[in-house]
Design a protein around this motif. Sequence first.
Motif, short mmCIF file in Angstrom:
data_model
loop_
_atom_site.label_atom_id
_atom_site.label_comp_id
_atom_site.label_asym_id
_atom_site.label_seq_id
_atom_site.Cartn_x
_atom_site.Cartn_y
_atom_site.Cartn_z
N MET A 143 0.87 -1.20 -0.07
CA MET A 143 0.07 -0.02 -0.04
C MET A 143 0.90 1.24 0.02
O MET A 143 1.86 1.48 0.74
CB MET A 143 -0.81 -0.09 1.14
N LEU A 144 0.64 2.30 -0.73
CA LEU A 144 1.25 3.54 -0.93
C LEU A 144 0.57 4.57 -0.16
O LEU A 144 -0.69 4.55 -0.80
CB LEU A 144 1.71 3.88 -2.25
N ILE A 145 0.93 5.24 0.94
CA ILE A 145 0.04 6.21 1.47
C ILE A 145 0.93 7.61 1.35
O ILE A 145 2.20 7.58 1.62
CB ILE A 145 -0.05 5.96 3.09
N THR A 146 0.12 8.45 0.90
CA THR A 146 0.79 9.74 0.85
C THR A 146 0.02 10.76 1.37
O THR A 146 -1.29 10.89 1.26
CB THR A 146 0.76 10.04 -1.00
N VAL A 147 0.60 11.85 2.27
CA VAL A 147 0.25 13.05 3.06
C VAL A 147 0.71 14.22 2.37
O VAL A 147 2.10 14.22 2.31
CB VAL A 147 0.20 12.65 4.44
N THR A 148 -0.33 15.06 2.01
CA THR A 148 0.43 16.43 1.59
C THR A 148 -0.26 17.54 2.53
O THR A 148 -1.40 17.48 2.70
CB THR A 148 -0.08 16.86 0.01
N ARG A 149 0.67 18.30 2.80
CA ARG A 149 0.32 19.46 3.71
C ARG A 149 0.48 20.74 3.00
O ARG A 149 1.81 20.99 2.46
CB ARG A 149 0.88 19.41 5.14
N SER A 150 -0.40 21.61 2.93
CA SER A 150 0.08 23.00 2.25
C SER A 150 -0.42 24.06 3.00
O SER A 150 -1.30 23.85 3.79
CB SER A 150 -0.73 22.75 0.87
N GLY A 151 -0.16 24.99 2.48
CA GLY A 151 -0.35 26.38 3.22
C GLY A 151 0.37 26.78 4.22
O GLY A 151 1.69 26.66 4.24
N GLY A 152 -0.10 27.63 5.35
CA GLY A 152 0.74 27.89 6.34
C GLY A 152 1.54 29.30 6.02
O GLY A 152 1.41 29.95 4.92
N PHE A 153 2.39 29.90 6.98
CA PHE A 153 3.01 31.00 6.70
C PHE A 153 3.89 31.00 5.55
O PHE A 153 3.96 32.01 4.67
CB PHE A 153 3.75 31.36 8.06
N THR A 154 4.67 30.11 5.27
CA THR A 154 5.50 30.05 4.32
C THR A 154 5.18 29.61 2.87
O THR A 154 5.67 29.66 1.84
CB THR A 154 6.91 29.15 4.78
N GLY A 155 3.96 28.92 3.00
CA GLY A 155 3.31 28.44 1.64
C GLY A 155 3.98 27.22 1.09
O GLY A 155 3.93 27.08 -0.10
N VAL A 156 4.98 26.68 1.98
CA VAL A 156 5.74 25.47 1.20
C VAL A 156 4.99 24.22 1.58
O VAL A 156 4.61 23.94 2.52
CB VAL A 156 6.94 25.41 1.85
N ASP A 157 4.81 23.62 0.54
CA ASP A 157 3.98 22.17 0.63
C ASP A 157 5.08 21.13 1.13
O ASP A 157 6.23 21.09 0.81
CB ASP A 157 3.61 21.67 -0.77
N LYS A 158 4.36 20.34 2.03
CA LYS A 158 5.35 19.06 2.30
C LYS A 158 4.69 17.81 1.81
O LYS A 158 3.37 17.75 2.32
CB LYS A 158 5.34 19.29 3.91
N VAL A 159 5.18 16.80 1.40
CA VAL A 159 4.73 15.65 1.04
C VAL A 159 5.24 14.63 1.40
O VAL A 159 6.59 14.51 1.18
CB VAL A 159 4.58 15.64 -0.76
N ARG A 160 4.83 13.59 1.88
CA ARG A 160 5.59 12.28 2.50
C ARG A 160 4.83 11.28 1.94
O ARG A 160 3.72 11.25 1.92
CB ARG A 160 5.58 12.34 3.91
N LYS A 161 5.60 10.08 1.60
CA LYS A 161 4.93 8.94 1.05
C LYS A 161 5.56 7.84 1.88
O LYS A 161 6.73 7.77 2.20
CB LYS A 161 5.15 8.54 -0.33
N ILE A 162 4.71 6.78 2.39
CA ILE A 162 5.17 5.68 2.92
C ILE A 162 4.63 4.56 2.26
O ILE A 162 3.60 4.35 1.86
CB ILE A 162 4.42 5.44 4.37
N ASP A 163 5.60 3.56 1.72
CA ASP A 163 5.20 2.47 1.22
C ASP A 163 5.32 1.35 2.32
O ASP A 163 6.41 0.96 2.63
CB ASP A 163 6.27 1.99 0.04
N THR A 164 4.24 0.72 2.21
CA THR A 164 3.98 -0.43 3.46
C THR A 164 4.50 -1.74 2.96
O THR A 164 4.72 -2.77 3.94
CB THR A 164 2.56 -0.56 3.92
N SER A 165 4.71 -1.84 1.77
CA SER A 165 5.13 -3.23 1.34
C SER A 165 6.34 -3.97 1.87
O SER A 165 6.16 -5.29 2.05
CB SER A 165 5.21 -3.42 -0.20
N ALA A 166 7.04 -3.46 2.28
CA ALA A 166 8.54 -3.89 3.00
C ALA A 166 8.47 -3.80 4.51
O ALA A 166 9.79 -4.05 4.94
CB ALA A 166 9.61 -3.52 2.32
N ARG A 167 7.71 -3.32 5.25
CA ARG A 167 7.67 -2.87 6.56
C ARG A 167 7.25 -3.82 7.49
O ARG A 167 6.29 -4.36 7.09
CB ARG A 167 6.96 -1.39 6.56
N ARG A 168 7.87 -3.92 8.56
CA ARG A 168 7.30 -4.99 9.68
C ARG A 168 6.13 -4.45 10.11
O ARG A 168 5.07 -5.37 10.55
CB ARG A 168 8.48 -5.05 10.60
#
Length: 80
Positions: free
Chosen positions: A1-26
């Motif tokens: 499973m691929l999980i992606t979270v995007t956070r946008s906005g805020g004071f600086t207006g910089v997006d933060k994107v993180r992805k977690i691929d669960t396929s190889a995780r314990r």
Amino acid sequence: MLITVTRSGGFTGVDKVRKIDTSARRDAAEWEGLARRVLPSVADGFQYRITVDDQVLDLAESGLTGDQRDLIRAVLGEEA
């Protein structure tokens, strides 16, 4: 499973994107269970995207506020 979270906005207006691929995780079962719990539980419910100028809001029917529902009905020309 691929999980992606995007956070946008805020004071600086910089997006933060993180992805977690669960396929190889314990701890894949924990991640996948958490991800499934946050998804809308109404499989056949409507999804909406409201755009006002340059602001975008994605919504599931099950979580609409009264004002959001009123706006959607008015724009789509549906009875209240």
